[in-house]
Design an enzyme around this catalytic site. Structure first.
Site, PDB file in Angstrom:
ATOM      1  N   ASP A   1     -20.226  18.137   7.365  1.00 45.95           N
ATOM      2  CA  ASP A   1     -21.558  17.976   6.782  1.00 45.95           C
ATOM      3  C   ASP A   1     -22.059  16.556   7.008  1.00 45.95           C
ATOM      4  O   ASP A   1     -23.184  16.208   6.657  1.00 45.95           O
ATOM      5  CB  ASP A   1     -21.559  18.343   5.281  1.00 45.95           C
TER       6      ASP A   1
ATOM      7  N   HIS B   1     -12.786  17.997  -3.421  1.00 44.96           N
ATOM      8  CA  HIS B   1     -13.416  17.719  -4.721  1.00 44.96           C
ATOM      9  C   HIS B   1     -12.603  18.220  -5.914  1.00 44.96           C
ATOM     10  O   HIS B   1     -12.905  17.849  -7.058  1.00 44.96           O
ATOM     11  CB  HIS B   1     -14.804  18.364  -4.794  1.00 44.96           C
TER      12      HIS B   1
ATOM     13  N   ASP C   1     -20.816  22.763  -9.490  1.00 45.51           N
ATOM     14  CA  ASP C   1     -21.112  23.117  -8.104  1.00 45.51           C
ATOM     15  C   ASP C   1     -19.979  23.863  -7.397  1.00 45.51           C
ATOM     16  O   ASP C   1     -19.504  23.459  -6.326  1.00 45.51           O
ATOM     17  CB  ASP C   1     -21.496  21.859  -7.315  1.00 45.51           C
TER      18      ASP C   1
ATOM     19  N   ASP D   1     -27.301  31.098  -7.042  1.00 51.03           N
ATOM     20  CA  ASP D   1     -27.068  29.702  -7.407  1.00 51.03           C
ATOM     21  C   ASP D   1     -27.456  28.848  -6.196  1.00 51.03           C
ATOM     22  O   ASP D   1     -26.729  28.808  -5.209  1.00 51.03           O
ATOM     23  CB  ASP D   1     -25.596  29.488  -7.778  1.00 51.03           C
TER      24      ASP D   1
ATOM     25  N   TYR E   1     -22.307  22.740   6.771  1.00 49.94           N
ATOM     26  CA  TYR E   1     -23.132  23.871   6.320  1.00 49.94           C
ATOM     27  C   TYR E   1     -24.223  24.276   7.293  1.00 49.94           C
ATOM     28  O   TYR E   1     -24.871  25.293   7.093  1.00 49.94           O
ATOM     29  CB  TYR E   1     -23.702  23.559   4.927  1.00 49.94           C
TER      30      TYR E   1
ATOM     31  N   HIS F   1     -19.444  14.042   1.671  1.00 47.72           N
ATOM     32  CA  HIS F   1     -19.297  13.884   0.216  1.00 47.72           C
ATOM     33  C   HIS F   1     -18.047  13.081  -0.114  1.00 47.72           C
ATOM     34  O   HIS F   1     -17.069  13.104   0.634  1.00 47.72           O
ATOM     35  CB  HIS F   1     -19.186  15.254  -0.461  1.00 47.72           C
TER      36      HIS F   1
ATOM     37  N   ASP G   1     -15.902  13.748   5.679  1.00 51.26           N
ATOM     38  CA  ASP G   1     -16.908  14.618   5.062  1.00 51.26           C
ATOM     39  C   ASP G   1     -18.018  13.732   4.465  1.00 51.26           C
ATOM     40  O   ASP G   1     -17.773  12.588   4.104  1.00 51.26           O
ATOM     41  CB  ASP G   1     -16.236  15.432   3.957  1.00 51.26           C
TER      42      ASP G   1
HETATM   43  C1  Q7Y Z   1     -19.931  20.271  -2.184  1.00 52.53           C
HETATM   44  C2  Q7Y Z   1     -19.554  20.174  -0.809  1.00 52.53           C
HETATM   45  C3  Q7Y Z   1     -18.146  20.055  -0.576  1.00 52.53           C
HETATM   46  C4  Q7Y Z   1     -28.666  21.037  -3.371  1.00 52.53           C
HETATM   47  C5  Q7Y Z   1     -27.711  20.149  -4.103  1.00 52.53           C
HETATM   48  C6  Q7Y Z   1     -26.492  20.919  -4.403  1.00 52.53           C
HETATM   49  C7  Q7Y Z   1     -24.191  20.828  -4.057  1.00 52.53           C
HETATM   50  C8  Q7Y Z   1     -23.054  19.915  -4.053  1.00 52.53           C
HETATM   51  C9  Q7Y Z   1     -21.809  20.582  -3.664  1.00 52.53           C
HETATM   52  C10 Q7Y Z   1     -21.371  20.107  -2.341  1.00 52.53           C
HETATM   53  N1  Q7Y Z   1     -29.628  20.299  -2.633  1.00 52.53           N
HETATM   54  N2  Q7Y Z   1     -25.347  20.098  -4.415  1.00 52.53           N
HETATM   55  O1  Q7Y Z   1     -20.314  20.223   0.066  1.00 52.53           O
HETATM   56  S1  Q7Y Z   1     -17.721  19.440   0.979  1.00 52.53           S
HETATM   57 ZN    ZN Z   2     -18.942  17.813   1.895  1.00 54.36          ZN
END
Ligand code: Q7Y
Ligand code: ZN
Length: 670
Positions: free
Chosen positions: A265, A135, A92, A20, A305, A174, A172
């Site tokens: 991130d 999330h 996700d 994935d 990441y 996101h 973060d």
């Molecule tokens: C969730 C996250 C939590 C690939 C796009 C994928 C993944 C989103 C989940 C991120 N280029 N999107 O980081 S902190």
């Molecule tokens: Zn994040």
């Protein structure tokens, strides 16, 4: 009072079991690499190791539904096929036979951290956990998250400790929509998040993440979203939002506890965030929050990441929690236009809820918000995660090692004034060279040998600070102005340092050397000063002097701090007169916050008679948290106008003072 570190290897024992592309970055190494870096740097050894526990059903049910919990409980017994099917109901995220166990440990570790901080076992701490939490929603896993660790912790703190107000800072990259939804109508939890947004084109592509989503019903104003509409945000952009949005509101809110959704991130090199803030910015973000809530701060890992960027950022955060001085921040060249647009939007959306934002500029012809709608209409294709990977990897220098000087706080005190615990009384063997110079320059007509000795000690102290042998200092002096002149002259000429001079109260300030930028003087007094034309001499005249707490804090957070950051001094000289009218609480906040600058090299000058506040000042210099000021009332309107006028006038020279983008900032309506 120490710093807790929570970690358990068990949380590395789950991983993605199928292909994935969206989930492949969430790997066990995120945790091992971060933990190993803390061990290698010796930081782990300096922390109090607190064991993790499993969150109980009751803990999890503080935020999640019974149905969801029961469903997740079945995952350890599922086949691979069942796990994939279960996973497909959510966005996700992936499940694994051991993730339920780890998710209970992640939430439980967060609660152990809250317990350690709330019971006073430690002052602050960090939990290194997997899976992340921000999330996940009441009845849904999402974005690598199973249980909402931080949301559970906020509810737990309210319930178990009667905490009245919790601030959640989500740095973060996101949007932690799960946290937002958990508290959208709750005024006891202030949720702040900045996040990559790109006009809703970036995951999780929610309308709910935009700046005009501010909370519902009683919770209106207690959700703050700062959407980033371009990638590549830098240190200046982050600091600017802290100085002009988060910190003023946080001080007005006055939390009893600060929880950080500490995702990294948002740092440079991260493949998801694509931002450009350096790992050492997290030292500053952390430090700036450490004087809220009496220092009760719990940082909980979320995303991050790029393994290098991640472990560097984690180390910066933990080292700051431990009290080591923050490094000098690099490359503060002012916020980007896009960041200023976001800043402008969020300030304007919240001006009706927070008195510190009452004077924020309105959005002009709703140009910025129509831009969002237009873009959403024009292009319905949302990011499906299929953009091609950019070939070149981001590179950045490793943050220099932060070495705390052997002596934290040195004091120059008359013999009859006791030296506070953990401080060092400073006296120098007299340097005849310095003494002669001083006599020549400053004390021509006077034969005051005591004064001369005190001044030469002061110079010696500054030299030791410059050599990183002493971090900061405090001196009780006969004549604050005179002492200040001596230090400024010596530092600017002999040591070639850049000095930020902060004066509180009426005193003669150095005027001569300000022209060349070797000194920046910010003077708080209640004497109306004529408008200065020089960008390096800034008189701030607040009507009630410094006696008004709200007006003064506003000035510190959104004028002094941005000026200080942009100026980037190597020494901060903080002086105050006996009649400044400032209370100890505000003074401690000022002293504490200023230590973000100049690697914590702060020298405080106090009038000889003011021995009463030596202890309070020393406590701040030692890195102890200032006591909370209480929920701040609205600052006097006159003060707000003064500050706004100053900001307007200075923003051409000092970019970190800008709060609107050049194009959209035309109207500065009040
Ligand atoms: C969730 C996250 C939590 C690939 C796009 C994928 C993944 C989103 C989940 C991120 N280029 N999107 O980081 S902190
Ligand atoms: Zn994040």
């Amino acid at each position: 009072m120490g710093t807790a570190l929570l970690y358990d290897e068990e949380m590395t024992k789950y991983k993605l079991l199928w292909v994935d592309p969206a989930c492949k970055i969430e790997v066990p190494e995120r945790l091992t690499v971060s933990h190993e870096a803390l061990i290698k740097t010796g930081l782990a050894d300096r922390c109090v190791s607190v064991p993790v526990r499993e969150a109980t059903d009751a803990d999890i049910l503080l935020v999640h539904s019974e149905e969801y919990l029961e469903a997740v409980k079945k995952t350890p017994y599922m086949t691979l096929e069942d796990l994939m099917e279960f996973t497909s109901h959510y966005g996700d995220v992936y499940f694994h036979p051991n993730i339920y166990h780890c998710a209970k440990l992640a939430a439980g570790a967060t609660l152990q951290l809250v317990d350690s901080v709330m019971t006073g076992k430690v002052r602050n701490g960090m939990a290194l956990v997997r899976p992340p939490g921000h999330h996940s929603m009441r009845s849904a896993a999402n974005g690598f998250c199973v249980f909402n660790n931080v949301a559970i912790a906020a509810q737990y703190a309210k319930q178990k400790y009667g905490v009245k107000r919790v601030l959640i800072v989500d740095w973060d990259v996101h949007h932690g929509q799960g946290v937002q939804y958990a508290f959208e109508d709750d005024p006891s939890v202030l949720y702040f998040s900045w996040h990559r947004y790109e006009h809703q084109k970036f995951w999780p592509n929610l309308r709910d993440s935009d700046y005009d989503i501010v909370g519902k019903e009683k919770g209106a104003g207690f959700t703050m979203n700062v959407p980033w509409n371009t990638v590549g945000m830098k240190n200046s952009d982050y600091l600017s939002v802290f100085c002009h949005v988060l910190l003023p509101v946080a001080y007005e809110f006055c939390p009893d506890l600060v929880l950080v959704c500490a995702g990294f991130d948002s740092a440079i090199g991260d493949p998801e965030g694509k931002m450009c803030a350096s790992p050492d910015i997290f030292a500053h973000l952390t430090h700036l929050l450490m004087n809220l809530a009496g220092g009760k701060l719990c940082a909980v890992l979320e995303g991050g990441y790029n393994l290098t960027s991640l472990h560097q950022s984690v180390c910066q955060t933990v080292q700051t929690l431990l009290g080591d001085p923050a490094p000098r921040p690099a490359n503060l060249d002012g916020p980007s236009t896009s960041a200023l647009e976001s800043l402008h939007c969020v300030r304007s959306a919240h001006k009706q809820y927070w008195s510190c934002l009452k004077h924020a500029a309105e959005l002009p012809t709703s140009e910025v918000s129509t831009k969002r709608i237009k873009l959403a209409e024009e292009d319905q294709s949302l990011d499906k995660g299929e953009e091609e990977e950019s070939a070149e990897e981001e590179v950045w220098p490793e943050p220099p090692k932060r070495v705390a000087p052997p002596v934290r706080t040195a004091l120059i005190l008359p013999n009859d004034v006791a030296c506070p615990d953990r401080c060092q009384r400073f006296s120098s063997s007299e340097d005849t060279n310095i003494v002669n110079k001083l006599r020549e320059k400053f004390l021509k007509d006077s034969a005051d040998n005591d004064a001369l000795t005190a001044l030469s000690s002061l110079i010696a102290l500054v030299e030791k600070m410059e050599k990183n042998e002493i971090c900061n200092g405090l001196a009780l002096v006969r004549d604050v102005s005179m002492a200040m002149m001596c230090v400024v002259q010596h530092a600017a000429t002999a040591l070639n340092s850049r000095v930020l001079v902060v004066c509180v109260g009426d005193m003669v300030v150095p005027g001569h050397s300000t022209e060349d930028g070797k000194t920046l003087v910010v003077q708080f007094s209640n004497k109306e000063a004529e408008d200065q034309k020089c960008k390096y001499h800034i008189p701030v005249c607040l009507k009630k002097g410094s006696g008004d707490v709200s007006g003064f804090m506003q000035a510190v957070l959104s004028l002094l701090l941005p000026l200080g950051y942009e100026y980037d001094p190597s020494l901060v000289l903080l002086a105050r007169t006996a009649d400044s009218g400032m209370c100890d609480g505000v003074w401690q906040q000022l002293t504490g916050l200023l230590q973000s600058l100049a690697q914590g090299n702060t020298l405080v000058l106090l009038q000889e008679g003011e021995s009463g506040c030596v202890d309070a000042t020393a406590s701040s210099l030692l890195g102890e948290a200032a006591r909370p000021l209480g929920q701040l009332p609205a600052p006097p309107p006159g003060d707000m106008e003064t500050l706004e006028r100053l900001r307007q006038r200075l923003q051409a020279d000092w970019k970190l003072l800008q709060t609107t983008a050049p194009d959209t900032g035309g109207s500065d309506e009040h």
